[in-house]
Design a protein around this motif. Structure first.
Motif, PDB file in Angstrom:
ATOM      1  N   GLN A   1      96.387  84.429  54.065  1.00 41.69           N
ATOM      2  CA  GLN A   1      97.328  85.008  55.010  1.00 41.69           C
ATOM      3  C   GLN A   1      96.820  84.775  56.432  1.00 41.69           C
ATOM      4  O   GLN A   1      95.637  84.936  56.710  1.00 41.69           O
ATOM      5  N   VAL A   2      97.730  84.415  57.300  1.00 37.22           N
ATOM      6  CA  VAL A   2      97.384  84.153  58.701  1.00 37.22           C
ATOM      7  C   VAL A   2      97.858  85.326  59.545  1.00 37.22           C
ATOM      8  O   VAL A   2      99.038  85.666  59.523  1.00 37.22           O
ATOM      9  N   PRO A   3      96.957  85.967  60.270  1.00 36.23           N
ATOM     10  CA  PRO A   3      97.377  87.102  61.106  1.00 36.23           C
ATOM     11  C   PRO A   3      98.286  86.625  62.236  1.00 36.23           C
ATOM     12  O   PRO A   3      97.935  85.708  62.984  1.00 36.23           O
TER      13      PRO A   3
ATOM     14  N   ASN B   1      86.713  68.733  61.772  1.00 36.82           N
ATOM     15  CA  ASN B   1      86.935  69.209  60.405  1.00 36.82           C
ATOM     16  C   ASN B   1      87.625  70.565  60.420  1.00 36.82           C
ATOM     17  O   ASN B   1      87.221  71.514  59.741  1.00 36.82           O
ATOM     18  N   ASP B   2      88.704  70.655  61.178  1.00 38.73           N
ATOM     19  CA  ASP B   2      89.399  71.927  61.374  1.00 38.73           C
ATOM     20  C   ASP B   2      90.901  71.718  61.246  1.00 38.73           C
ATOM     21  O   ASP B   2      91.437  70.678  61.643  1.00 38.73           O
ATOM     22  N   TYR B   3      91.566  72.700  60.686  1.00 39.82           N
ATOM     23  CA  TYR B   3      93.024  72.714  60.595  1.00 39.82           C
ATOM     24  C   TYR B   3      93.562  73.706  61.622  1.00 39.82           C
ATOM     25  O   TYR B   3      92.978  74.769  61.835  1.00 39.82           O
ATOM     26  N   LYS B   4      94.684  73.353  62.233  1.00 41.59           N
ATOM     27  CA  LYS B   4      95.268  74.222  63.249  1.00 41.59           C
ATOM     28  C   LYS B   4      96.760  74.441  62.990  1.00 41.59           C
ATOM     29  O   LYS B   4      97.450  73.550  62.501  1.00 41.59           O
ATOM     30  N   ILE B   5      97.199  75.651  63.326  1.00 46.47           N
ATOM     31  CA  ILE B   5      98.619  76.002  63.337  1.00 46.47           C
ATOM     32  C   ILE B   5      99.049  76.135  64.788  1.00 46.47           C
ATOM     33  O   ILE B   5      98.366  76.782  65.581  1.00 46.47           O
ATOM     34  N   ILE B   6     100.159  75.520  65.145  1.00 43.07           N
ATOM     35  CA  ILE B   6     100.681  75.598  66.502  1.00 43.07           C
ATOM     36  C   ILE B   6     102.020  76.325  66.453  1.00 43.07           C
ATOM     37  O   ILE B   6     102.921  75.939  65.703  1.00 43.07           O
ATOM     38  N   ARG B   7     102.121  77.404  67.231  1.00 41.19           N
ATOM     39  CA  ARG B   7     103.376  78.140  67.309  1.00 41.19           C
ATOM     40  C   ARG B   7     103.986  77.934  68.695  1.00 41.19           C
ATOM     41  O   ARG B   7     103.389  78.292  69.705  1.00 41.19           O
TER      42      ARG B   7
ATOM     43  N   LEU C   1      91.829  77.482  61.773  1.00 42.87           N
ATOM     44  CA  LEU C   1      91.338  78.005  60.505  1.00 42.87           C
ATOM     45  C   LEU C   1      89.831  78.174  60.537  1.00 42.87           C
ATOM     46  O   LEU C   1      89.281  79.002  59.819  1.00 42.87           O
ATOM     47  N   ALA C   2      89.137  77.391  61.382  1.00 48.64           N
ATOM     48  CA  ALA C   2      87.681  77.498  61.458  1.00 48.64           C
ATOM     49  C   ALA C   2      87.250  78.787  62.152  1.00 48.64           C
ATOM     50  O   ALA C   2      86.311  79.451  61.720  1.00 48.64           O
ATOM     51  N   SER C   3      87.928  79.155  63.238  1.00 50.27           N
ATOM     52  CA  SER C   3      87.529  80.347  63.988  1.00 50.27           C
ATOM     53  C   SER C   3      88.321  81.585  63.597  1.00 50.27           C
ATOM     54  O   SER C   3      87.934  82.699  63.949  1.00 50.27           O
ATOM     55  N   SER C   4      89.448  81.390  62.888  1.00 48.92           N
ATOM     56  CA  SER C   4      90.344  82.497  62.500  1.00 48.92           C
ATOM     57  C   SER C   4      90.884  83.234  63.724  1.00 48.92           C
ATOM     58  O   SER C   4      91.102  84.448  63.670  1.00 48.92           O
ATOM     59  N   LEU C   5      91.114  82.506  64.806  1.00 50.67           N
ATOM     60  CA  LEU C   5      91.578  83.135  66.041  1.00 50.67           C
ATOM     61  C   LEU C   5      92.797  82.407  66.591  1.00 50.67           C
ATOM     62  O   LEU C   5      92.915  81.182  66.481  1.00 50.67           O
ATOM     63  N   TRP C   6      93.698  83.195  67.204  1.00 45.13           N
ATOM     64  CA  TRP C   6      94.809  82.657  67.982  1.00 45.13           C
ATOM     65  C   TRP C   6      94.402  82.611  69.451  1.00 45.13           C
ATOM     66  O   TRP C   6      93.668  83.473  69.926  1.00 45.13           O
TER      67      TRP C   6
ATOM     68  N   PRO D   1      89.704  73.648  50.792  1.00 48.93           N
ATOM     69  CA  PRO D   1      89.763  75.120  50.712  1.00 48.93           C
ATOM     70  C   PRO D   1      90.664  75.692  51.796  1.00 48.93           C
ATOM     71  O   PRO D   1      90.815  75.114  52.873  1.00 48.93           O
ATOM     72  N   VAL D   2      91.262  76.827  51.516  1.00 54.53           N
ATOM     73  CA  VAL D   2      92.089  77.504  52.525  1.00 54.53           C
ATOM     74  C   VAL D   2      91.235  78.444  53.380  1.00 54.53           C
ATOM     75  O   VAL D   2      91.703  78.955  54.394  1.00 54.53           O
ATOM     76  N   SER D   3      89.984  78.660  52.954  1.00 50.63           N
ATOM     77  CA  SER D   3      89.071  79.484  53.758  1.00 50.63           C
ATOM     78  C   SER D   3      88.530  78.637  54.896  1.00 50.63           C
ATOM     79  O   SER D   3      88.921  77.482  55.087  1.00 50.63           O
ATOM     80  N   ASN D   4      87.599  79.184  55.653  1.00 48.57           N
ATOM     81  CA  ASN D   4      87.031  78.502  56.803  1.00 48.57           C
ATOM     82  C   ASN D   4      86.466  77.143  56.392  1.00 48.57           C
ATOM     83  O   ASN D   4      85.496  77.072  55.635  1.00 48.57           O
ATOM     84  N   PRO D   5      87.072  76.018  56.846  1.00 46.57           N
ATOM     85  CA  PRO D   5      86.622  74.705  56.377  1.00 46.57           C
ATOM     86  C   PRO D   5      85.207  74.356  56.807  1.00 46.57           C
ATOM     87  O   PRO D   5      84.549  73.542  56.151  1.00 46.57           O
ATOM     88  N   LEU D   6      84.705  74.950  57.884  1.00 47.61           N
ATOM     89  CA  LEU D   6      83.364  74.626  58.335  1.00 47.61           C
ATOM     90  C   LEU D   6      82.288  75.266  57.462  1.00 47.61           C
ATOM     91  O   LEU D   6      81.115  74.919  57.564  1.00 47.61           O
TER      92      LEU D   6
END
Length: 391
Positions: free
Chosen positions: A132-134, A153-159, A187-192, A384-389
């Motif tokens: 789940q993404v906050p 090595n990071d995945y990002k969501i852009i809104r 996804l690496a830092s879990s931050l917006w 993995p869907v968890s922190n890729p780093l």
């Protein structure tokens, strides 16, 4: 000689990796209990995860179709997969872990970005892991992209959040909707975090996103006129640099064909592509055709070195045929066939693959008239869907 030493002699490491990268994810999950060495390889080795993904992307890429019921009703989340030989190889509902309201927004390296009501999540259908993404205030006028930055090595969501710039008592039209702000989730830092969106603020995003390694693309129009060809842009987002670039769309030729304002972005041989649709005559009874354009020499900056090259023209057809996406060398299309001429009540939707070389259509086995189908390219993976780093 100890058992572990015998195993290493019988099965060298590089040979073992070469074998395991060809094995489906479902079997690899069971293989984790073979030994600690295999557990470490299958669960904690970015090198093997990359090798496995590259093999399946090159040799067993699937067409993922999300089923969306034509009538608004609470149906379980439902997808199906079409194999390289155009056969229905799997139907996956995943209803026990995915909200019935979920819609697939993007597919990248075996991960799906899902939107459900006012939330987002990342799903790996092969491993059945979900994250789940906050997020707060996910509204209808929010456009979401999802992609991978290989350098980090990071995945990002852009809104991309849109805003209606019009009086409350005025009817909302496309010209009143513009970009308001942009936020990026790692996804690496879990931050917006919010990034500069000034370049996009005169624009209205009008398409879903497509991603090529390191870059995400959308279609956009300026606020002057949605029907003005000169107002069309492709918005690109460099995932590594958090940088937006605007590219003019391909030219519209002078012809009796009238562009139908539903152009589609796609990926052709790891390059951005666009379908331009054309309709001649009345919408209900006219013929249609489309062109495929590919963006060459794009480097992700504001220089003018890029150019659009028309790969081919398809049609005209005596019926309505809409290109939806590219899958390998074939075009995923939606055909609308009327049993009675000029009678929209008898129209049936057919999902097909069109081969531009042979000019042949082939019906896909997934079609059921009560559903819409939204296509995505998909390759199963261990990502993995968890922190890729941390893997």
């Amino acid at each position: 000689m100890q058992r572990s030493e015998m195993e290493k002699e019988v099965l060298p490491f590089d040979v073992m990796i070469n074998i395991l990268k060809r094995v489906p994810v479902k079997s690899l999950i069971r293989f984790k209990c073979v030994s600690k060495e295999w557990l470490n390889i299958l669960e904690r080795s970015p090198f093997f995860t990359k090798q496995h993904l590259e093999h399946f992307a090159a040799n067993n890429a699937l067409l993922l179709l999300q089923r969306i019921h034509r009538q608004p009703r609470p149906e379980p989340f439902s997808t199906c997969f079409i194999g390289p030989h155009h056969d229905l190889i799997d139907e996956s509902h995943l209803s026990h872990i995915v909200s019935p309201s979920a819609k697939i927004l993007a597919s990248c390296n075996g991960l799906l970005c899902l939107r459900h009501n006012i939330g987002l999540s990342i799903l790996n259908p092969a491993t059945r892991q979900i994250r789940q993404v906050p997020i707060t205030n996910l509204l209808a006028f929010n456009y979401v992209g999802f992609g991978f930055n290989p350098l980090a090595n990071d995945y990002k969501i852009i809104r991309i959040s849109m805003c209606v710039f019009a009086p409350d008592d005025q009817v909302v039209v496309l010209d009143n909707i513009r970009v308001d702000r942009v936020e990026v989730y790692s996804l690496a830092s879990s931050l917006w975090r919010e990034i500069d969106a000034e370049k996009l603020q005169p624009l209205c995003i009008v398409s879903c996103s497509v991603a090529i390694t390191g870059t995400i693309f959308w279609l956009a129009n300026t606020i002057t006129s949605a029907s003005n060809p000169d107002s069309e842009f492709v918005v690109s987002f460099d995932i590594g640099r958090d940088l937006f670039t605007l590219v003019n769309g391909p030219p519209i030729p002078n012809s009796p064909y009238h562009p139908y304002n539903n152009n589609i972005l796609a990926v052709c041989n790891d390059k951005l592509a666009m379908f331009r649709n054309y309709i001649v005559g009345a919408f209900e009874s006219g013929s249609c055709s489309f062109d495929l354009w590919v963006l060459e020499d794009f480097h992700g900056d504001d220089h003018d070195g890029e150019s659009w090259v028309k790969m081919y023209s398809v049609g005209p057809f005596s019926r309505l045929v809409y290109p939806l996406s590219l899958w390998g060398d074939e075009i995923v299309c939606r055909e609308e066939l009327a049993e009675a001429e000029n009678d929209l009540r008898t129209v049936k939707t057919v999902l097909t693959l069109f081969n531009p070389l042979s000019k042949q259509f082939k019906k896909l086995p997934s079609r059921r008239d009560e559903f819409f189908y939204v296509p995505f390219s998909y390759s199963e993976s261990l990502v993995p869907v968890s922190n890729p780093l941390h893997h």
